[in-house]
Scaffold this motif. Sequence first.
Motif, PDB file in Angstrom:
ATOM      1  N   ALA A   4      13.833  11.495  10.213  1.00 17.86           N
ATOM      2  CA  ALA A   4      13.238  11.472   9.184  1.00 17.86           C
ATOM      3  C   ALA A   4      11.992  12.478   9.074  1.00 17.86           C
ATOM      4  CB  ALA A   4      12.363  10.196   8.963  1.00 17.86           C
ATOM      5  N   LEU A   5      11.800  12.846   7.697  1.00 21.98           N
ATOM      6  CA  LEU A   5      10.755  13.709   7.535  1.00 21.98           C
ATOM      7  C   LEU A   5       9.437  13.191   6.523  1.00 21.98           C
ATOM      8  CD1 LEU A   5      12.791  17.161   6.827  1.00 21.98           C
ATOM      9  CD2 LEU A   5      11.203  16.543   8.800  1.00 21.98           C
ATOM     10  N   ASP A   6       8.444  13.431   6.461  1.00 17.62           N
ATOM     11  CA  ASP A   6       7.579  13.231   5.510  1.00 17.62           C
ATOM     12  C   ASP A   6       7.176  14.439   4.565  1.00 17.62           C
ATOM     13  OD1 ASP A   6       7.398  10.386   6.213  1.00 17.62           O
ATOM     14  OD2 ASP A   6       5.631  10.493   7.174  1.00 17.62           O
TER      15      ASP A   6
ATOM     16  N   ARG B  76      18.416   8.847   2.658  1.00 16.07           N
ATOM     17  CA  ARG B  76      17.762   7.844   1.603  1.00 16.07           C
ATOM     18  C   ARG B  76      16.384   8.653   1.343  1.00 16.07           C
ATOM     19  NH1 ARG B  76      16.601   3.055   4.906  1.00 16.07           N
ATOM     20  NH2 ARG B  76      17.522   4.282   6.530  1.00 16.07           N
ATOM     21  N   TRP B  77      15.765   8.545   0.057  1.00 19.79           N
ATOM     22  CA  TRP B  77      14.599   8.827   0.005  1.00 19.79           C
ATOM     23  C   TRP B  77      13.611   7.566  -0.394  1.00 19.79           C
ATOM     24  CZ3 TRP B  77      12.643  13.701  -0.174  1.00 19.79           C
ATOM     25  CH2 TRP B  77      13.621  14.658  -0.172  1.00 19.79           C
ATOM     26  N   LEU B  78      12.667   7.614   0.367  1.00 16.59           N
ATOM     27  CA  LEU B  78      11.728   6.365   0.498  1.00 16.59           C
ATOM     28  C   LEU B  78      10.254   6.610  -0.029  1.00 16.59           C
ATOM     29  CD1 LEU B  78      12.541   4.750   3.736  1.00 16.59           C
ATOM     30  CD2 LEU B  78      13.655   4.315   1.774  1.00 16.59           C
ATOM     31  N   GLY B  79       9.422   5.612  -0.658  1.00 18.08           N
ATOM     32  CA  GLY B  79       8.103   5.995  -1.341  1.00 18.08           C
ATOM     33  C   GLY B  79       8.189   5.873  -2.789  1.00 18.08           C
ATOM     34  N   THR B  80       7.165   5.833  -3.192  1.00 14.50           N
ATOM     35  CA  THR B  80       6.811   5.523  -4.855  1.00 14.50           C
ATOM     36  C   THR B  80       6.797   7.078  -5.558  1.00 14.50           C
ATOM     37  OG1 THR B  80       5.614   3.603  -4.252  1.00 14.50           O
ATOM     38  CG2 THR B  80       5.494   4.301  -6.410  1.00 14.50           C
ATOM     39  N   ASN B  81       5.949   7.919  -5.082  1.00 13.38           N
ATOM     40  CA  ASN B  81       5.743   8.931  -5.669  1.00 13.38           C
ATOM     41  C   ASN B  81       4.960  10.177  -4.860  1.00 13.38           C
ATOM     42  OD1 ASN B  81       2.694   8.423  -6.083  1.00 13.38           O
ATOM     43  ND2 ASN B  81       3.329   7.296  -7.821  1.00 13.38           N
ATOM     44  N   ASN B  82       4.073   9.871  -3.974  1.00 12.54           N
ATOM     45  CA  ASN B  82       3.613  11.027  -3.162  1.00 12.54           C
ATOM     46  C   ASN B  82       2.815  10.029  -1.915  1.00 12.54           C
ATOM     47  OD1 ASN B  82       2.952  13.511  -2.031  1.00 12.54           O
ATOM     48  ND2 ASN B  82       1.057  13.650  -3.496  1.00 12.54           N
ATOM     49  N   PRO B  83       3.053  10.321  -0.653  1.00  8.02           N
ATOM     50  CA  PRO B  83       4.098  11.041  -0.344  1.00  8.02           C
ATOM     51  C   PRO B  83       5.486  10.349  -0.506  1.00  8.02           C
ATOM     52  CG  PRO B  83       3.010   9.858   1.567  1.00  8.02           C
ATOM     53  CD  PRO B  83       2.189   9.539   0.338  1.00  8.02           C
ATOM     54  N   LEU B  84       6.648  11.215  -0.132  1.00 10.45           N
ATOM     55  CA  LEU B  84       7.961  10.670   0.048  1.00 10.45           C
ATOM     56  C   LEU B  84       8.427  10.681   1.445  1.00 10.45           C
ATOM     57  CD1 LEU B  84       9.223  11.868  -3.139  1.00 10.45           C
ATOM     58  CD2 LEU B  84       8.525   9.608  -2.857  1.00 10.45           C
ATOM     59  N   ARG B  85       9.219  10.082   1.731  1.00  6.94           N
ATOM     60  CA  ARG B  85      10.017  10.289   3.039  1.00  6.94           C
ATOM     61  C   ARG B  85      11.651  10.154   2.923  1.00  6.94           C
ATOM     62  NH1 ARG B  85       8.156   5.807   7.526  1.00  6.94           N
ATOM     63  NH2 ARG B  85       6.346   7.808   7.358  1.00  6.94           N
ATOM     64  N   LEU B  86      12.215  11.187   3.684  1.00  6.42           N
ATOM     65  CA  LEU B  86      13.753  11.562   3.742  1.00  6.42           C
ATOM     66  C   LEU B  86      14.195  10.789   4.883  1.00  6.42           C
ATOM     67  CD1 LEU B  86      16.211  12.963   2.817  1.00  6.42           C
ATOM     68  CD2 LEU B  86      15.603  15.098   3.856  1.00  6.42           C
ATOM     69  N   VAL B  87      14.870   9.987   5.087  1.00  5.73           N
ATOM     70  CA  VAL B  87      15.451   9.447   6.175  1.00  5.73           C
ATOM     71  C   VAL B  87      17.038   9.455   6.229  1.00  5.73           C
ATOM     72  CG1 VAL B  87      16.057   7.162   7.187  1.00  5.73           C
ATOM     73  CG2 VAL B  87      13.678   7.542   5.908  1.00  5.73           C
TER      74      VAL B  87
END
Length: 439
Positions: free
Chosen positions: A44-46, A71-82
Amino acid sequence: MNARLPFALALSAGLVLIQQQILLRQPPRLAALSQQPIHSGSAALDLRFSRPMDHTSVSTDSRVVPALSHRWLGTNNPLRLVMDPGEAITEPVQLELAGEDLRQKRMVTQTWWWEPRPWLVVTRQVEGGEQLQLLDHDGHWRPLSPVWKQITKLTPIGNGRGVAMVSSDGEAREKIWLRHLKRQSLAQQRQLLQPPQPEQLELLAEKEVLFGHLSSNLNGDLLLQTGGFFPGSERLELIKANGQRQSLNQVSSGPMELIPSGGGLVVPLYDSLSLRPLVDNGRPAQALPGNRELGAFCAASGRAVLIRHWPDYRRSIELVIPGLAPRQLWVGEQAVLGVACDGNGERIWAVLGQWSGDRGIHSILLLNGEGTPLKQQPLAPWSMKGGTPVQFDPVSRQLLMTVIQPNKRDSHPALMDAQSLEWRRILAVDVGESQWLSP
């Protein structure tokens, strides 16, 4: 002077307003990109942006090459790529980051390269003794330490920024070292991705010790548990990721382990296994009675796998889920030589051993989180070297072990497919121990 003050204040306010308008008219940008160690996938990346982003736009417009499930997680900032588990990553990943902010201003597309695969580090037998070495993804071995008579302990730092080790002079005198490493797992050009680069070699204990045990968590903290040559010389010290040191007052019956997420440690006692905070919070410690030892952490879920020793010499494997009683997954008369689990505790691997005549026969067992056996495979003609771990890498979907053959002294790093339990590769180098180092 007093007449000029209102004018100066109005001018300053006007300049601030103009600056704000200029910034609002500029496109959003990526402010920070960092690897995330605790996640539900394989890697994962933040991502942090200069302004709140539209989640759907970023998810739709960004690309991952090769086209791995993610998947992209989070609302708007920050986001997480898993990156989703189940699919092995065999090469660096190219990221094309794009999307709009909440004001529908488009970000300039950025291209990044990411190396999510861990590195193999070993204590390798060389002329004159042993040396810590790293295997890069091109197949080259890179030395990370001087040559010592013996390296008795190897502990990669959880955030990938170093490797701690214990050297011995062969006469029961040990020293504890930390090799600091510079990570280069993210770059805007593929050729700039590099293996960890060695930096300072730090001596962590000024005096020689009789024994040293090391443990690290994903935050990059390091626990030193040492004993000297005189009664009462035992020491327990926490070296935080920022270099600060903290002495701990904790009694145990064996090696203690930091929990991956930080804030606590697992303490073995003569009649139980205890989970204690690093800072006393006034609450009673959580404890499990019985002769148990920690086998492995399942970091993403807070779960752990324990090995229990029964009075009738049986062993059992237990899955500990926060808030629930331990779940027994397996029980038998075979020795449990090592266990590993995936991040969610849904797959558990155990190396089992039994004796036949004068030699040990080892096999590996795959269980699900309910204790159902999914597959079992003999390791023959190999067996796992005593005192070394079995480790699971969710990125490459591989198990790592250090193995030996009967009547031979050489031991080798061995990679096994985590699903089929078939050997992928056994490296032709003589090592004392092999472990994964996070990127």
